[in-house]
Scaffold this active site. Structure first.
Site: not given
Ligand code: PSU
Ligand code: MN
Length: 302
Positions: A24, A84, A104, A136, A138-140, A157
């Site tokens: 990624e 992003k 991701v 909130d 993540s769409a992951d 994390k």
């Molecule tokens: N976790 C990390 N480093 C990162 C991310 C997650 O330790 O850079 C990034 C990844 O790209 C993950 C994204 O897909 O943050 C998730 O962000 P959000 O919660 O806004 O979907």
């Molecule tokens: Mn989010």
């Protein structure tokens, strides 16, 4: 116009059935500081090439999703201030011909469109603390419910709600498999205190699980939780202390939504004087290596 672009290297590898691993770009653009981010992007690719595996770093450049970057592309994701980009941002960047570093979710989605089955990252996104009021998440997670790809990560994390993240992955029918352990890792720490149901011991078993899921699943992905070796993890006491300070700082700075993760990561690197960064790099390398072996096993079971 093609809707995405394969690099020559990735196209040749996919055509001849050679192992490919997606990487990624948000981790490079937003997750790691300059200049270490460029060195890391190059190193992750080199780790794979040294194993005979083709790296496919994914990003959107001038509106076009790129599956595999040339040297110039790798420099761009490290040095430009890119958006992003998650899955929903892809068509808008395309229309505006703008660039974005893929999360991701977006990386998994684009890799899968290109026929890539294995993906290495650092940490998976997840359910944020307080998501019961902010929603909130993540769409992951929702992307992995509909994307047949195996993502190797070091868990999520500790700034997220790890337990809620595991519950959501269960609801979404995404298998979570510990690599030689049933203890789910917490990114910088090798243990989260949370147990998962299953572990696998060999990459051939993981490839078998992928093949089985292709036949018996409904198109979802697989999460491989790969803990950083204990001797390389961040000191848990320092970790806990700095995470607390980081939350207060994010609150004070009024950071919300998708800016939260990059803010916390940047703050934590500063406050830990680089210790969290060294751990972040080690766990990412560890994931890239395992993903490379899984990609080789996947080619063998085909
Ligand atoms: N976790 C990390 N480093 C990162 C991310 C997650 O330790 O850079 C990034 C990844 O790209 C993950 C994204 O897909 O943050 C998730 O962000 P959000 O919660 O806004 O979907
Ligand atoms: Mn989010």
């Amino acid at each position: 116009m093609k809707s995405f672009q394969l690099s020559k290297e990735v196209e040749a590898a996919l055509k001849s059935g050679k192992p490919v691993v997606a990487l990624e770009s948000t981790i490079i653009s937003h997750g790691l500081p300059r200049p270490q981010n460029l060195a890391a992007a190059i190193e992750f690719e080199e780790i794979l090439r040294a194993k005979g595996v083709t790296p496919a770093t994914i990003a959107i450049l001038d509106g076009v999703p790129q599956i595999g970057l040339d040297d110039e592309g790798v420099k761009r994701i490290a040095n430009e201030d890119l958006a992003k980009a998650s899955v929903r941002d892809i068509p808008i960047l395309a229309a505006r011909k703008e660039s974005g570093a893929t999360t991701v979710a977006a990386t998994a989605h684009l890799a899968s469109l290109a026929g890539i089955r294995v993906f290495a990252t650092g940490g998976l996104g997840g359910v944020h603390r307080g998501a019961n009021t902010t929603f909130d998440e993540s769409a992951d997670l929702s992307t992995l419910a509909v994307t047949p790809i195996t993502v190797v990560c070091a868990g999520v994390k500790s700034v997220l709600d790890i337990s809620a993240t595991l519950e959501r992955l269960e609801s979404l029918s995404v298998p979570v498999i510990g690599w030689q352990t049933k203890e789910f890792p917490a990114f910088w720490l090798n243990k989260s205190g949370l147990q998962i149901d299953w572990s696998l011991e060999t990459t051939d078993q993981i490839a078998e699980a992928m093949r089985s899921q292709d036949a018996l699943g409904h198109g979802q992905g697989i999460v491989i939780a790969n803990p950083i070796p204990e001797e390389l993890q961040w000191d848990p006491e320092e970790h806990n202390r700095i995470i607390q300070i980081a939350f207060k700082a994010a609150d004070a700075a009024g950071v919300h939504g998708k800016a939260v993760t990059p803010f916390l990561l940047g703050f934590i690197v500063e406050e830990s004087k680089g210790r969290s960064l060294a751990v972040n790099l080690d766990l990412a390398r560890n994931n890239v290596r395992l993903a490379g072996e899984i990609a080789k096993s996947w080619v063998r079971v085909q």
